[in-house]
Structure formats: C-alpha cells, structure tokens
Motif scaffolding. Sequence first.
Motif, PDB file in Angstrom:
ATOM      1  N   ARG A   1       0.824  -1.211   0.000  1.00  0.00           N
ATOM      2  CA  ARG A   1       0.000   0.000   0.000  1.00  0.00           C
ATOM      3  C   ARG A   1       0.857   1.259   0.000  1.00  0.00           C
ATOM      4  NH1 ARG A   1      -2.288  -1.006   4.184  1.00  0.00           N
ATOM      5  NH2 ARG A   1      -1.369   0.485   5.654  1.00  0.00           N
ATOM      6  N   ARG A   2       1.933   1.263   0.785  1.00  0.00           N
ATOM      7  CA  ARG A   2       2.800   2.446   0.822  1.00  0.00           C
ATOM      8  C   ARG A   2       3.526   2.654  -0.506  1.00  0.00           C
ATOM      9  NH1 ARG A   2       3.045   5.914   1.663  1.00  0.00           N
ATOM     10  NH2 ARG A   2       4.915   6.653   2.723  1.00  0.00           N
ATOM     11  N   VAL A   3       3.966   1.569  -1.143  1.00  0.00           N
ATOM     12  CA  VAL A   3       4.623   1.685  -2.452  1.00  0.00           C
ATOM     13  C   VAL A   3       3.636   2.214  -3.489  1.00  0.00           C
ATOM     14  CG1 VAL A   3       5.690   0.387  -4.334  1.00  0.00           C
ATOM     15  CG2 VAL A   3       6.359  -0.067  -1.962  1.00  0.00           C
ATOM     16  N   ALA A   4       2.382   1.711  -3.461  1.00  0.00           N
ATOM     17  CA  ALA A   4       1.373   2.189  -4.402  1.00  0.00           C
ATOM     18  C   ALA A   4       1.073   3.666  -4.179  1.00  0.00           C
ATOM     19  CB  ALA A   4       0.098   1.354  -4.257  1.00  0.00           C
ATOM     20  N   GLN A   5       0.990   4.092  -2.918  1.00  0.00           N
ATOM     21  CA  GLN A   5       0.768   5.510  -2.628  1.00  0.00           C
ATOM     22  C   GLN A   5       1.913   6.372  -3.133  1.00  0.00           C
ATOM     23  OE1 GLN A   5       0.235   5.477   1.620  1.00  0.00           O
ATOM     24  NE2 GLN A   5      -1.922   4.902   1.524  1.00  0.00           N
ATOM     25  N   ALA A   6       3.142   5.895  -2.954  1.00  0.00           N
ATOM     26  CA  ALA A   6       4.302   6.651  -3.433  1.00  0.00           C
ATOM     27  C   ALA A   6       4.283   6.780  -4.952  1.00  0.00           C
ATOM     28  CB  ALA A   6       5.594   5.969  -2.974  1.00  0.00           C
ATOM     29  N   ALA A   7       3.955   5.691  -5.647  1.00  0.00           N
ATOM     30  CA  ALA A   7       3.888   5.739  -7.111  1.00  0.00           C
ATOM     31  C   ALA A   7       2.800   6.699  -7.578  1.00  0.00           C
ATOM     32  CB  ALA A   7       3.627   4.336  -7.661  1.00  0.00           C
ATOM     33  N   ALA A   8       1.664   6.715  -6.878  1.00  0.00           N
ATOM     34  CA  ALA A   8       0.575   7.619  -7.246  1.00  0.00           C
ATOM     35  C   ALA A   8       0.978   9.080  -7.052  1.00  0.00           C
ATOM     36  CB  ALA A   8      -0.671   7.298  -6.416  1.00  0.00           C
ATOM     37  N   VAL A   9       1.674   9.371  -5.964  1.00  0.00           N
ATOM     38  CA  VAL A   9       2.120  10.747  -5.715  1.00  0.00           C
ATOM     39  C   VAL A   9       3.105  11.202  -6.786  1.00  0.00           C
ATOM     40  CG1 VAL A   9       3.419  12.219  -4.125  1.00  0.00           C
ATOM     41  CG2 VAL A   9       1.706  10.641  -3.234  1.00  0.00           C
TER      42      VAL A   9
ATOM     43  N   PRO B   1      11.450  21.965 -20.742  1.00  0.00           N
ATOM     44  CA  PRO B   1      11.733  20.529 -20.549  1.00  0.00           C
ATOM     45  C   PRO B   1      12.685  20.257 -19.388  1.00  0.00           C
ATOM     46  CG  PRO B   1      11.842  21.106 -22.868  1.00  0.00           C
ATOM     47  CD  PRO B   1      11.748  22.395 -22.122  1.00  0.00           C
ATOM     48  N   VAL B   2      13.675  21.122 -19.191  1.00  0.00           N
ATOM     49  CA  VAL B   2      14.605  20.935 -18.074  1.00  0.00           C
ATOM     50  C   VAL B   2      13.887  21.155 -16.748  1.00  0.00           C
ATOM     51  CG1 VAL B   2      16.738  21.751 -16.993  1.00  0.00           C
ATOM     52  CG2 VAL B   2      16.592  21.574 -19.480  1.00  0.00           C
ATOM     53  N   ILE B   3      13.047  22.190 -16.693  1.00  0.00           N
ATOM     54  CA  ILE B   3      12.286  22.461 -15.458  1.00  0.00           C
ATOM     55  C   ILE B   3      11.407  21.271 -15.110  1.00  0.00           C
ATOM     56  CG2 ILE B   3      10.557  23.951 -14.396  1.00  0.00           C
ATOM     57  CD1 ILE B   3      11.571  26.226 -16.168  1.00  0.00           C
ATOM     58  N   LEU B   4      10.693  20.740 -16.101  1.00  0.00           N
ATOM     59  CA  LEU B   4       9.807  19.596 -15.869  1.00  0.00           C
ATOM     60  C   LEU B   4      10.597  18.394 -15.366  1.00  0.00           C
ATOM     61  CD1 LEU B   4       7.079  18.122 -16.140  1.00  0.00           C
ATOM     62  CD2 LEU B   4       7.643  17.699 -18.543  1.00  0.00           C
ATOM     63  N   ALA B   5      11.736  18.119 -15.972  1.00  0.00           N
ATOM     64  CA  ALA B   5      12.534  16.957 -15.571  1.00  0.00           C
ATOM     65  C   ALA B   5      13.092  17.127 -14.160  1.00  0.00           C
ATOM     66  CB  ALA B   5      13.670  16.740 -16.573  1.00  0.00           C
ATOM     67  N   VAL B   6      13.594  18.316 -13.840  1.00  0.00           N
ATOM     68  CA  VAL B   6      14.196  18.542 -12.521  1.00  0.00           C
ATOM     69  C   VAL B   6      13.142  18.456 -11.425  1.00  0.00           C
ATOM     70  CG1 VAL B   6      15.295  20.268 -11.054  1.00  0.00           C
ATOM     71  CG2 VAL B   6      16.155  19.878 -13.364  1.00  0.00           C
ATOM     72  N   VAL B   7      11.992  19.113 -11.632  1.00  0.00           N
ATOM     73  CA  VAL B   7      10.929  19.077 -10.617  1.00  0.00           C
ATOM     74  C   VAL B   7      10.434  17.647 -10.414  1.00  0.00           C
ATOM     75  CG1 VAL B   7       8.601  19.855 -10.062  1.00  0.00           C
ATOM     76  CG2 VAL B   7      10.248  21.466 -11.034  1.00  0.00           C
ATOM     77  N   SER B   8      10.263  16.896 -11.493  1.00  0.00           N
ATOM     78  CA  SER B   8       9.810  15.510 -11.376  1.00  0.00           C
ATOM     79  C   SER B   8      10.840  14.655 -10.654  1.00  0.00           C
ATOM     80  CB  SER B   8       9.535  14.938 -12.770  1.00  0.00           C
ATOM     81  OG  SER B   8       8.571  15.706 -13.462  1.00  0.00           O
ATOM     82  N   LEU B   9      12.120  14.879 -10.952  1.00  0.00           N
ATOM     83  CA  LEU B   9      13.180  14.116 -10.296  1.00  0.00           C
ATOM     84  C   LEU B   9      13.230  14.416  -8.801  1.00  0.00           C
ATOM     85  CD1 LEU B   9      15.695  12.277 -10.470  1.00  0.00           C
ATOM     86  CD2 LEU B   9      17.038  14.341 -10.917  1.00  0.00           C
ATOM     87  N   VAL B  10      13.147  15.696  -8.440  1.00  0.00           N
ATOM     88  CA  VAL B  10      13.181  16.074  -7.022  1.00  0.00           C
ATOM     89  C   VAL B  10      11.977  15.497  -6.287  1.00  0.00           C
ATOM     90  CG1 VAL B  10      13.035  18.018  -5.427  1.00  0.00           C
ATOM     91  CG2 VAL B  10      14.558  18.150  -7.405  1.00  0.00           C
ATOM     92  N   ALA B  11      10.784  15.566  -6.911  1.00  0.00           N
ATOM     93  CA  ALA B  11       9.588  15.004  -6.287  1.00  0.00           C
ATOM     94  C   ALA B  11       9.736  13.498  -6.079  1.00  0.00           C
ATOM     95  CB  ALA B  11       8.361  15.296  -7.149  1.00  0.00           C
ATOM     96  N   THR B  12      10.314  12.805  -7.065  1.00  0.00           N
ATOM     97  CA  THR B  12      10.503  11.358  -6.957  1.00  0.00           C
ATOM     98  C   THR B  12      11.461  11.013  -5.819  1.00  0.00           C
ATOM     99  OG1 THR B  12      10.121  11.083  -9.332  1.00  0.00           O
ATOM    100  CG2 THR B  12      11.260   9.294  -8.192  1.00  0.00           C
TER     101      THR B  12
END
Length: 324
Positions: free
Chosen positions: A11-19, A279-290
């Motif tokens: 459940r925690r892994v699924a929640q993390a993937a959803a976030v 594209p760089v902004i999108l990639a960096v924000v997504s990476l930091v969130a992950t």
Amino acid sequence: MSTHARSYVIRRVAQAAAVIALAYTFVFFILFILPGDPIRQQIENPQNPLPQAEASILLAYYNLDKPAFTQFTLAVGRLLHGDWGYSLTTGKPVAALIAQAIPQTLALASSALLLSILLSLLIALLAAFSPWPTVRAWFEALPGIFLSTPSFLVGVILLQIFSFTLGWVSSIRDEGFKSVILPAVTLALAVSAPIAQVLIQGLRKNHAEPFVNILRSKGVRESTIIFRHVLKNSAIPALTLLGLTVGELLAGSVVTETIFSRTGIGFLTQQAVREQDTPVILAVVSLVATVFVLIVLVTDLLYPFIDPRITTYRRPLRPESAHG
C-alpha cells in the motif's frame, strides 16, 4: 514477512507511485497552460533564434500542434523509454544534463546530510545531558540561531572567511572534497536545527520516564541508558523530520550551489528558470519530487525496525464481527 506487513508495504509503495505520477502530471499541465506557449516562445526567441531546421524538429518532437492531453500521453511514453526531451537553449538531451549535474548535488547533499545528523546529535546530547547549566542553555539556543540565519548569509560569510581572507578554499576552482566542505556546512546548519530541537525534547521526555529509574536500579550505566534506550526511543520523530529535510537539502542546493559556483542540480534549475527552458524544469521538478517521495517511503518502512512496538496497519473489526 507477515500478511499485514506485506499489505502495508504494497500500500505504501502504491501511494508513493501515485504521488510521483500526480506530481509529474501537475507540473506538466501547469507548464503547458502558461500563457503564450513557453516552448514555442523559447524556440522562436529573437534574442536566441534557432535555425529553421532545428526549430521545426523541436516543434515536431514536442507535438505542439496536438491537443494538451495528446502531448501529455506522448511525453509519458517518451519518459517510460528514458527520453526526457531536449533542452531548448543548448539542444542537449535533458537526461545528459541531469546526469552531468547529479554527482555534484549528490556529493553536496550526502555530505550535508551526514554533517547535519552528527551536528544535531551533538547539540541535542549536550543540551539535554551536559552537567553544566550554561553549556545546556547555550546549545539549546543554537538551533534557534541556525534557523533564523539565512543560508545565503552563512554561505557568504564562510566564503569571506575561508576563501577571500584565509585562502584555504578556492571560490572558483573545483578542488574535490575540499570544495564540498563549505557548501555542506552551509546546508547542514539549517537542516540540523529542527532535528536538534525535536531530539532535545525527545531526550528530555524519555529520560524522565519510569523505565530509566528501573534501569538505574538494575545497575545499568548512565551512558548505556542514554545511548541504547533513551536515544533510541527519541529517534522516531527525528527520523520523520530527517526524511522531510531531504526536500530542504534539494531546495537549499539552488541557493548554495549558486553561491559556491557548483554546477549541480540547483545551478541547472536556476539556469532553466532564468532561460524558461521548460523541458529541463519539468525533468528537474519531477526528479526532485521522486527522490523526496522515495525518501519518505523508506523512512516509513524503517519505523518497525527501529521500534518493534510500531505495528503495521490493521483493519478494525466491524461491529458485527466484534459481537460474533
């Protein structure tokens, strides 16, 4: 692993993937609905014009003639194949830019994290257990001083003292580990403050619990009581806060890397925002969130190992089950 523990982990892994998925979706559409089509504006920027052939390739690559949802599904498909797009200013693959910047930020963040853990432990132990009241009061005040001092000011002061006055560290050249020390200290001071505050409160509270007197009556040494029992029981809130400070380390790297001329993720983010490199902004924000979500996930999964009294989620009995 028990059934309850397995279901908790799943459940925690699924929640993390959803976030992570929601974070990418949110950032993508926020960047897409910005007025004026930032990708097309950047490609057709008169101050930095691209040749028509390259502009046509980028426009076709990002499918700007298609609806937003179609662009999103195509972008997700590229992302799943490891294609993060291309920088609008340099034309280089975004994945290559991030791979080039990650080692600098990783060295800085890991050094700052280790230093903040050691510093917060030292401050908390001295503030809670020092035999001298003056020392306890002084170390108890340190976290508040660290929190109230801006990181950029700390960085400038350290540069002035150790680079410009003493000449121990270059402010321009990369001198390996020596160049990491000053920015790591700058980040660690801010990060260690809230952890130290939580540890001080936890240490004092647990040290006043009845089990401490029981251990003393059994002849257990005071150092063993503090480090093996009191500190362990006080570690859970600090561990939670430690997981959350990863976001602060990544956010603080933007300012710190700029001050100390380090070409990491923070410096890359600053350049991308200034040049509207979407594209760089999108990639960096997504990476930091992950990274942030994964750190929080690991922190949650570590709780039962630190304190076995913390159990995984159990579904409560329904009323009819409780009555047979």
